[in-house]
Design a protein around this motif. Structure first.
Motif, PDB file in Angstrom:
ATOM      1  N   ALA A  15       3.043  -3.426   7.131  1.00  0.00           N
ATOM      2  CA  ALA A  15       2.391  -2.301   6.419  1.00  0.00           C
ATOM      3  C   ALA A  15       1.092  -2.823   5.821  1.00  0.00           C
ATOM      4  CB  ALA A  15       3.324  -1.755   5.346  1.00  0.00           C
ATOM      5  N   THR A  16       0.385  -3.638   6.610  1.00  0.00           N
ATOM      6  CA  THR A  16      -0.802  -4.331   6.072  1.00  0.00           C
ATOM      7  C   THR A  16      -2.101  -3.538   6.220  1.00  0.00           C
ATOM      8  OG1 THR A  16      -1.167  -5.537   8.131  1.00  0.00           O
ATOM      9  CG2 THR A  16       0.195  -6.630   6.468  1.00  0.00           C
ATOM     10  N   GLY A  47       3.818   1.073   2.671  1.00  0.00           N
ATOM     11  CA  GLY A  47       4.819   0.038   2.357  1.00  0.00           C
ATOM     12  C   GLY A  47       5.660   0.411   1.143  1.00  0.00           C
ATOM     13  N   MET A  92       0.292   8.449   5.473  1.00  0.00           N
ATOM     14  CA  MET A  92       0.793   7.140   5.019  1.00  0.00           C
ATOM     15  C   MET A  92       2.192   7.276   4.425  1.00  0.00           C
ATOM     16  SD  MET A  92      -1.627   5.238   5.882  1.00  0.00           S
ATOM     17  CE  MET A  92      -2.860   6.088   6.830  1.00  0.00           C
ATOM     18  N   GLY A  98      -5.171   0.565  -0.510  1.00  0.00           N
ATOM     19  CA  GLY A  98      -6.448   1.287  -0.485  1.00  0.00           C
ATOM     20  C   GLY A  98      -6.454   2.585  -1.272  1.00  0.00           C
ATOM     21  N   HIS A 100      -5.393  -1.496   7.740  1.00  0.00           N
ATOM     22  CA  HIS A 100      -6.348  -1.479   8.861  1.00  0.00           C
ATOM     23  C   HIS A 100      -6.342  -2.755   9.707  1.00  0.00           C
ATOM     24  CE1 HIS A 100      -8.434   2.232   7.419  1.00  0.00           C
ATOM     25  NE2 HIS A 100      -7.908   1.817   6.277  1.00  0.00           N
ATOM     26  N   ARG A 138      -0.329  -9.514  -0.885  1.00  0.00           N
ATOM     27  CA  ARG A 138      -1.321 -10.581  -1.069  1.00  0.00           C
ATOM     28  C   ARG A 138      -1.984 -10.571  -2.459  1.00  0.00           C
ATOM     29  NH1 ARG A 138      -4.546 -10.464   3.523  1.00  0.00           N
ATOM     30  NH2 ARG A 138      -4.237 -12.608   4.138  1.00  0.00           N
ATOM     31  N   VAL A 156       1.839 -13.179   3.560  1.00  0.00           N
ATOM     32  CA  VAL A 156       2.641 -13.489   4.751  1.00  0.00           C
ATOM     33  C   VAL A 156       1.686 -14.079   5.775  1.00  0.00           C
ATOM     34  CG1 VAL A 156       3.969 -12.491   6.649  1.00  0.00           C
ATOM     35  CG2 VAL A 156       4.403 -11.770   4.284  1.00  0.00           C
ATOM     36  N   TYR A 216      -2.417  -7.122  10.109  1.00  0.00           N
ATOM     37  CA  TYR A 216      -2.496  -8.585   9.993  1.00  0.00           C
ATOM     38  C   TYR A 216      -1.320  -9.295  10.670  1.00  0.00           C
ATOM     39  CZ  TYR A 216      -3.340 -13.031   7.542  1.00  0.00           C
ATOM     40  OH  TYR A 216      -3.600 -14.343   7.237  1.00  0.00           O
ATOM     41  N   GLY A 228      -9.755   8.403   6.545  1.00  0.00           N
ATOM     42  CA  GLY A 228     -10.393   8.471   5.232  1.00  0.00           C
ATOM     43  C   GLY A 228      -9.385   8.770   4.134  1.00  0.00           C
ATOM     44  N   GLY A 282       0.851  -1.191   0.000  1.00  0.00           N
ATOM     45  CA  GLY A 282       0.000   0.000   0.000  1.00  0.00           C
ATOM     46  C   GLY A 282       0.891   1.246   0.000  1.00  0.00           C
ATOM     47  N   LEU A 322       6.057  -7.868   0.030  1.00  0.00           N
ATOM     48  CA  LEU A 322       5.194  -9.028  -0.208  1.00  0.00           C
ATOM     49  C   LEU A 322       3.745  -8.571  -0.170  1.00  0.00           C
ATOM     50  CD1 LEU A 322       7.443 -10.717   2.273  1.00  0.00           C
ATOM     51  CD2 LEU A 322       7.222 -11.587  -0.054  1.00  0.00           C
TER      52      LEU A 322
HETATM   53  O1  48F Z   1      -4.425  -0.898   3.288  1.00  0.00           O
HETATM   54  P1  48F Z   1      -3.203  -0.363   2.654  1.00  0.00           P
HETATM   55  O2  48F Z   1      -3.352   0.651   1.599  1.00  0.00           O
HETATM   56  O3  48F Z   1      -2.248   0.137   3.867  1.00  0.00           O
HETATM   57  P2  48F Z   1      -1.521   1.504   4.224  1.00  0.00           P
HETATM   58  O4  48F Z   1      -0.260   1.640   3.481  1.00  0.00           O
HETATM   59  O5  48F Z   1      -2.517   2.646   3.698  1.00  0.00           O
HETATM   60  C1  48F Z   1      -3.814   2.804   4.201  1.00  0.00           C
HETATM   61  C2  48F Z   1      -4.625   3.554   3.176  1.00  0.00           C
HETATM   62  O6  48F Z   1      -4.683   2.835   1.968  1.00  0.00           O
HETATM   63  C3  48F Z   1      -6.068   3.851   3.569  1.00  0.00           C
HETATM   64  C4  48F Z   1      -6.173   4.889   4.584  1.00  0.00           C
HETATM   65  C5  48F Z   1      -5.667   6.249   4.239  1.00  0.00           C
HETATM   66  O7  48F Z   1      -6.316   7.143   4.968  1.00  0.00           O
HETATM   67  O8  48F Z   1      -6.669   4.661   5.642  1.00  0.00           O
HETATM   68  O9  48F Z   1      -6.707   2.665   3.964  1.00  0.00           O
HETATM   69  O10 48F Z   1      -1.468   1.564   5.685  1.00  0.00           O
HETATM   70  O11 48F Z   1      -2.340  -1.549   2.044  1.00  0.00           O
HETATM   71  C6  48F Z   1      -2.066  -2.708   2.785  1.00  0.00           C
HETATM   72  C7  48F Z   1      -1.689  -3.793   1.818  1.00  0.00           C
HETATM   73  O12 48F Z   1      -1.276  -4.939   2.544  1.00  0.00           O
HETATM   74  C8  48F Z   1      -1.747  -6.108   1.884  1.00  0.00           C
HETATM   75  C9  48F Z   1      -3.108  -5.699   1.355  1.00  0.00           C
HETATM   76  O13 48F Z   1      -3.513  -6.549   0.276  1.00  0.00           O
HETATM   77  C10 48F Z   1      -2.861  -4.259   0.926  1.00  0.00           C
HETATM   78  O14 48F Z   1      -2.474  -4.148  -0.432  1.00  0.00           O
HETATM   79  N1  48F Z   1      -1.769  -7.205   2.879  1.00  0.00           N
HETATM   80  C11 48F Z   1      -2.575  -7.302   3.978  1.00  0.00           C
HETATM   81  N2  48F Z   1      -2.287  -8.419   4.666  1.00  0.00           N
HETATM   82  C12 48F Z   1      -1.289  -9.053   3.982  1.00  0.00           C
HETATM   83  C13 48F Z   1      -0.971  -8.281   2.841  1.00  0.00           C
HETATM   84  C14 48F Z   1      -0.560 -10.262   4.186  1.00  0.00           C
HETATM   85  N3  48F Z   1      -0.787 -11.041   5.247  1.00  0.00           N
HETATM   86  N4  48F Z   1       0.382 -10.617   3.283  1.00  0.00           N
HETATM   87  C15 48F Z   1       0.625  -9.830   2.198  1.00  0.00           C
HETATM   88  N5  48F Z   1      -0.025  -8.666   1.966  1.00  0.00           N
END
Ligand code: 48F
Length: 249
Positions: A163-164, A34, A233, A60, A166, A53, A123, A169, A227, A31, A51
């Motif tokens: 960096a998964t 990450g 991030m 997001g 909300h 998923r 992961v 994980y 939001g 995301g 890594l």
């Molecule tokens: O949710 P995500 O975009 O995380 P972030 O970098 O950013 C949050 C914002 O997108 C948004 C927000 C902004 O206001 O609130 O929600 O914190 O990206 C997390 C990524 O981790 C992957 C998931 O598919 C997503 O692309 N992911 C989650 N669990 C796993 C994983 C796992 N166990 N193994 C691999 N990837």
């Protein structure tokens, strides 16, 4: 011809896997946080694997706000998008960016800095020795989705980043499977300014060799959601990289 197509792919895939079994940093989740973390670490010459998923990166970001394809970013963080060539337009005191352009350019910049992004990889656990995280346990998303009982493989790393987003994980797995002195508070309802600010305070090493950044950091510490504003991030990903560089250098 057909076997040559297969040979090219298999040869490169085997070389790639063998080359990525031991890395400096394994980042879980491609995301915004990450990808930013990966770019800053790889730029400094660290061996970084991300890594993810899903078969796509960007987490997001793609859907913008309620499906309207734009996101917002604050003044303090806009340089992190400008650095990768994202176009921004000022509306009131925020900057607005195209929610498809942003992940595409963040990922390109991370790859060009030398980070390896592996999509379709989940992961599912951590390597944990002597109360220290030492790497990630991985499987394919296809195997996870099919619910097959197939043993995983593993990547050793000096540091792991959750960096998964909300769900936090990986931190949840660390806490649930092991008797560690950590609690995942879960994120709170929306308060954009406070969620963005507190995120930086929560971006840190929460267990030996284990860092949290992005929304996972807020979820672990009970921070507020914010939001479709993303500056926190990117700043969190960069701060996480700086803390890791300090630890490893
Ligand atoms: O949710 P995500 O975009 O995380 P972030 O970098 O950013 C949050 C914002 O997108 C948004 C927000 C902004 O206001 O609130 O929600 O914190 O990206 C997390 C990524 O981790 C992957 C998931 O598919 C997503 O692309 N992911 C989650 N669990 C796993 C994983 C796992 N166990 N193994 C691999 N990837």
């Amino acid at each position: 011809m057909e076997s040559k197509i297969s040979r090219g792919i298999i040869k490169k895939a085997m070389e790639m896997w063998l080359d990525n079994l031991e890395v400096d940093v394994a980042i879980v989740g491609a995301g915004p946080s990450g990808l930013t973390c990966a770019r800053y670490l790889a730029k400094e010459g660290l061996k970084v694997v991300v890594l993810e998923r899903h078969l796509f990166f960007g987490g997001g970001t793609w859907g913008g706000g309620m499906g309207f394809p734009y996101i917002t970013v604050e003044e303090e963080a806009k340089h992190l998008l400008e650095e990768v060539g994202v176009k921004l337009e000022k509306v009131d005191d925020l900057y607005v960016a195209d929610s498809v352009e942003v992940p595409a350019k963040l990922a390109t910049a991370a790859i060009d800095s030398g980070a390896k992004i592996l999509t379709g990889i989940v992961v599912e656990d951590l390597i944990l020795k002597n109360e220290e995280v030492r790497g990630v346990v991985i499987n394919t998303y296809a195997i996870e989705k099919a619910g097959l009982h197939v043993d995983p493989l593993a990547i050793e790393s000096k540091v792991v980043v959750d960096a998964t987003g909300h769900d936090a994980y990986v931190t949840n797995i660390l806490v649930k499977k092991n008797k560690v002195n950590l609690k995942v508070e879960g994120e709170r309802s929306m308060w954009a300014e406070r969620g963005e600010k507190e995120l930086l305070k929560y971006t840190k090493e929460i267990y030996p060799n284990f860092f949290v950044c992005g929304m996972a950091a807020n979820a672990v510490h009970g921070g507020y959601r914010m939001g479709a504003i993303f500056g926190g991030m990117y700043l969190s990903g960069k701060l996480c990289a700086e803390k890791i560089l300090k630890k490893l250098k």
